[in-house]
Design a protein around this motif. Structure first.
Motif, short mmCIF file in Angstrom:
data_model
loop_
_atom_site.label_atom_id
_atom_site.label_comp_id
_atom_site.label_asym_id
_atom_site.label_seq_id
_atom_site.Cartn_x
_atom_site.Cartn_y
_atom_site.Cartn_z
N LEU A 118 52.78 -51.83 41.75
CA LEU A 118 53.47 -51.38 40.54
C LEU A 118 53.10 -49.93 40.29
O LEU A 118 51.95 -49.52 40.49
N ILE A 119 54.09 -49.15 39.86
CA ILE A 119 53.86 -47.74 39.54
C ILE A 119 54.38 -47.45 38.14
O ILE A 119 55.51 -47.83 37.80
N GLU A 120 53.56 -46.78 37.34
CA GLU A 120 54.00 -46.25 36.05
C GLU A 120 53.96 -44.73 36.15
O GLU A 120 52.99 -44.16 36.65
N VAL A 121 55.00 -44.08 35.66
CA VAL A 121 55.03 -42.63 35.57
C VAL A 121 54.63 -42.27 34.14
O VAL A 121 55.26 -42.73 33.19
N ALA A 122 53.56 -41.49 34.00
CA ALA A 122 53.00 -41.21 32.68
C ALA A 122 53.23 -39.75 32.30
O ALA A 122 52.81 -38.84 33.02
N ASP A 123 53.89 -39.59 31.18
CA ASP A 123 54.05 -38.27 30.58
C ASP A 123 53.13 -38.25 29.36
O ASP A 123 52.02 -37.76 29.40
N TRP A 124 53.57 -38.89 28.28
CA TRP A 124 52.71 -39.00 27.10
C TRP A 124 52.17 -40.42 26.93
O TRP A 124 51.59 -40.74 25.90
N THR A 125 52.34 -41.28 27.92
CA THR A 125 51.87 -42.67 27.81
C THR A 125 50.61 -42.92 28.64
O THR A 125 50.27 -44.07 28.91
N ILE A 126 49.91 -41.87 29.03
CA ILE A 126 48.80 -42.03 29.97
C ILE A 126 47.72 -42.96 29.44
O ILE A 126 47.17 -43.78 30.17
N SER A 127 47.41 -42.90 28.15
CA SER A 127 46.36 -43.75 27.59
C SER A 127 46.75 -45.22 27.67
O SER A 127 45.96 -46.06 28.10
N LYS A 128 47.98 -45.53 27.29
CA LYS A 128 48.45 -46.93 27.35
C LYS A 128 48.49 -47.42 28.80
O LYS A 128 48.09 -48.54 29.09
N ASP A 129 48.93 -46.56 29.70
CA ASP A 129 49.03 -46.97 31.11
C ASP A 129 47.66 -47.20 31.74
O ASP A 129 47.49 -48.10 32.56
N ARG A 130 46.68 -46.38 31.37
CA ARG A 130 45.34 -46.51 31.96
C ARG A 130 44.54 -47.65 31.34
O ARG A 130 43.63 -48.18 31.97
N LYS A 131 44.85 -48.00 30.10
CA LYS A 131 44.08 -49.04 29.42
C LYS A 131 44.86 -50.36 29.39
O LYS A 131 44.54 -51.31 30.10
N GLN A 132 45.89 -50.43 28.55
CA GLN A 132 46.59 -51.70 28.37
C GLN A 132 47.29 -52.18 29.63
O GLN A 132 47.14 -53.34 30.03
N LYS A 133 48.08 -51.31 30.25
CA LYS A 133 48.82 -51.74 31.44
C LYS A 133 47.85 -52.12 32.57
O LYS A 133 48.04 -53.12 33.25
N ALA A 134 46.80 -51.32 32.78
CA ALA A 134 45.83 -51.64 33.83
C ALA A 134 45.16 -52.99 33.55
O ALA A 134 44.92 -53.78 34.47
N ARG A 135 44.88 -53.26 32.28
CA ARG A 135 44.26 -54.54 31.91
C ARG A 135 45.21 -55.71 32.21
O ARG A 135 44.80 -56.72 32.79
N ILE A 136 46.46 -55.56 31.82
CA ILE A 136 47.45 -56.62 32.05
C ILE A 136 47.64 -56.86 33.54
O ILE A 136 47.64 -58.00 34.01
N TYR A 137 47.79 -55.80 34.31
CA TYR A 137 48.04 -55.94 35.73
C TYR A 137 46.81 -56.50 36.45
O TYR A 137 46.93 -57.35 37.34
N GLY A 138 45.63 -56.04 36.07
CA GLY A 138 44.41 -56.56 36.69
C GLY A 138 44.18 -58.01 36.35
O GLY A 138 43.83 -58.82 37.22
#
Length: 199
Positions: A118-138
């Motif tokens: 899975l890939i997320e492209v982060a512009d202003w969502t970097i915090s959500k992608d590194r924390k919440q999304k990484a937690r969900i995917y992991g």
């Protein structure tokens, strides 16, 4: 003197209703949510998705086109489409590299065992992608997860899901090359995933 919270005050605390995948699908079927609602279900909460700026859209397009070219008939490359994870999350990652499915996912969305990357492209969502999304995917045992930070032109790589997180986290620059765990013979020049810089 320390104030005490009465039972009546405790009852007034706002309660958050968490939605299941089944609830979420019922809302879609009933027309409560439709394709004009840019939302995704994350850990039981219906979250509005951020609008896309040109740099974000260009990175998604370049990345998906490159992966499709490199992987050919070895995997399906899906762009901004849902994946179903557990009972309470149905995110729409910018790119999902998944196994081919006989019915082309006509009757269900890809689930964790189907997902290579899975890939997320982060512009202003970097915090959500590194924390919440990484937690969900992991937590849901997604094999590999990348975040393309288009501000810093870096790639955050998460691998080896274990105990609700990822054991391996790497930070690479756009000058590096990387191979997916599922396809170690396919080298990807990371610079090709990012939008072209203005001269």
């Amino acid at each position: 003197m320390q104030a005490t919270v009465t039972e009546a005050e405790q009852e007034l605390e706002p309660q958050i209703h968490l939605w299941s995948i089944a609830d979420y699908h019922q809302m879609i079927e009933a027309g409560v949510l439709d394709e004009d609602d840019r939302v995704e279900l994350l850990e039981g909460k219906i979250i509005c998705m951020s609008p896309q700026r040109p740099f974000h859209a260009a990175s998604v397009q370049r990345s998906s086109r490159l992966l499709f070219k490199l992987l050919g008939d070895r995997a399906e490359v899906r762009t901004q489409l849902p994946v179903t994870l557990g009972n309470d999350s149905e995110p729409e990652p910018d790119i999902a590299v998944v196994r081919f499915e006989n019915h082309e996912y006509s009757f269900r969305h890809p689930e964790a065992p189907d997902i290579y990357l899975l890939i997320e492209v982060a512009d202003w969502t970097i915090s959500k992608d590194r924390k919440q999304k990484a937690r969900i995917y992991g937590k849901n045992q997604v094999l590999e997860y990348w975040i393309l930070d288009i501000q810093k032109r870096q790639v955050y790589v998460f691998r080896q899901p274990e105990d609700g997180t990822y054991r391996e986290e790497l930070t690479l620059s756009s000058n590096d090359s990387l191979a997916m765990q599922a396809f170690p013979d396919v080298a990807i020049a990371l610079d090709a995933l990012f939008p072209i810089q203005q001269s």
